[in-house]
Design an enzyme around this catalytic site. Structure first.
Site, PDB file in Angstrom:
ATOM      1  CG  LEU A   1     -33.142  84.198  74.010  1.00 15.32           C
ATOM      2  CD1 LEU A   1     -32.182  83.643  75.069  1.00 15.32           C
ATOM      3  CD2 LEU A   1     -32.747  85.622  73.662  1.00 15.32           C
ATOM      4  CG  ASP A   2     -32.290  84.500  66.862  1.00 16.22           C
ATOM      5  OD1 ASP A   2     -33.525  84.496  66.707  1.00 16.22           O
ATOM      6  OD2 ASP A   2     -31.562  85.457  66.560  1.00 16.22           O
ATOM      7  CE  LYS A   3     -29.525  74.765  66.038  1.00 18.55           C
ATOM      8  NZ  LYS A   3     -29.426  74.021  64.748  1.00 18.55           N
TER       9      LYS A   3
ATOM     10  CB  THR B   1     -29.133  84.089  70.781  1.00 23.71           C
ATOM     11  OG1 THR B   1     -28.786  84.645  69.509  1.00 23.71           O
ATOM     12  CG2 THR B   1     -28.952  85.141  71.854  1.00 23.71           C
TER      13      THR B   1
ATOM     14  NE  ARG C   1     -28.478  86.690  64.019  1.00 23.42           N
ATOM     15  CZ  ARG C   1     -29.084  85.583  63.568  1.00 23.42           C
ATOM     16  NH1 ARG C   1     -30.203  85.146  64.126  1.00 23.42           N
ATOM     17  NH2 ARG C   1     -28.556  84.927  62.548  1.00 23.42           N
TER      18      ARG C   1
END
Length: 300
Positions: free
Chosen positions: A135-137, A139, A236
């Site tokens: 997961l993105d930082k 998120t 996104r």
């Protein structure tokens, strides 16, 4: 050495602030270290952290001297939703990088996992123990972690054939009139800005996102998004492509950060998969975190 060309999204943004967004896996302290040691150039000149960037500026980040890094375990609390002999399901907090990357070798989920257990899969290398997907930082939400390589391989296969399902809540700018929809648009690297992804109709990889409207507000919509593929930054990019970027998104938000300035309002609230060992269908969900609920309450 790394080179970044600045686009209009970062026109007028401080150098240190821009780098903290563009290099999401690198800590602010590490970025400051690069700047303080004259390892960051703008148009071939050393600049201060407060330097205001302009469109088409070129940032060059010089390499630090070679060092050998060993992933160290760190006592970072894990929110464990489920655990058995083969896997973990964890609720990653927003703000925690999933695994180490260039310039950021500490304070990641990988460091926390190594501290928690020395019995995790090694399929993705020593810097990504047990990590099947990321997961993105900014998120937060659910991730599955494998405890051995056999389980990791099966979960990776489910990720590839889309039987490992993931659902996200996303708060987007604007009111979406349709109750549900599909976004099918290939994704690849942005030609002009390589740190970003973009819809690329010619060379991009197939990407499919489904969404349903959960709640509408005066100037925003809460969506339930289901990933049918797993491209980098997929939700996104897709939501930006249809004109409804995620509120707070520092990269794809196009100015909507005035409504929320602490990372994108995207949360992985549900995950489902077939257990590699007993073949039972597993499904887990968690409620929205307080920061997300607070934003929704302010819009109601």
């Amino acid at each position: 050495m790394q080179t970044i060309k600045i686009n209009k999204d970062f026109d007028g943004v401080r150098l240190d602030k821009a780098l903290s967004i563009l290099l999401e896996s690198t800590s602010r302290s590490k970025i400051q270290q690069y700047i303080d040691n004259s390892l960051v150039l703008v148009n071939s000149k050393v600049e201060k952290a407060s330097f205001k960037l302009k469109e088409n500026d070129e940032i060059t980040i010089l390499d630090l001297p070679d060092e050998h890094y060993d992933l160290e375990g760190e006592d970072i609390k894990l929110d464990i939703v489920y655990e058995d002999d083969d896997l973990l399901v964890i609720n990653k907090p927003k703000g925690l990088v999933t695994h180490p990357g260039a310039g950021n070798w500490n304070h990641t989920l990988a460091n926390a996992l190594k501290f928690y257990s020395d019995k995790l899969s090694t399929s993705n290398g020593e810097y990504r123990p047990g990590i099947v997907h990321r997961l993105d930082k900014d998120t937060g939400g659910l991730m599955v972690v494998a405890k051995n390589d056999e389980v990791h391989a099966e979960l990776a296969k489910q990720l590839s054939d889309h039987t490992l399902g993931r659902n996200y809540y996303a708060l987007v700018l604007g009111v979406i009139s349709e109750n549900e929809g599909k976004i099918i648009a290939p994704i690849g690297r942005d030609d002009k800005f390589r740190q970003k992804m973009a819809v690329d109709l010619r060379d991009g990889k197939y990407a499919e996102t489904h969404f349903k409207v959960v709640e509408r507000f005066a100037k925003a919509t809460l969506l339930d998004c289901a990933l049918k593929t797993g491209r980098t930054h997929q939700i996104r990019v897709h939501l930006t492509y249809i004109g409804h970027p995620i509120i707070g998104d520092p990269v794809y938000g196009k100015g909507n950060r005035k409504m929320y300035d602490d990372g994108q309002l995207l949360f992985a609230y549900k995950i489902q998969f077939i257990h590699p060992r007993n073949k039972k269908k597993m499904e887990f969900s968690v409620p929205l975190p307080p920061y997300f609920v607070s934003i929704l309450d302010s819009l109601r």
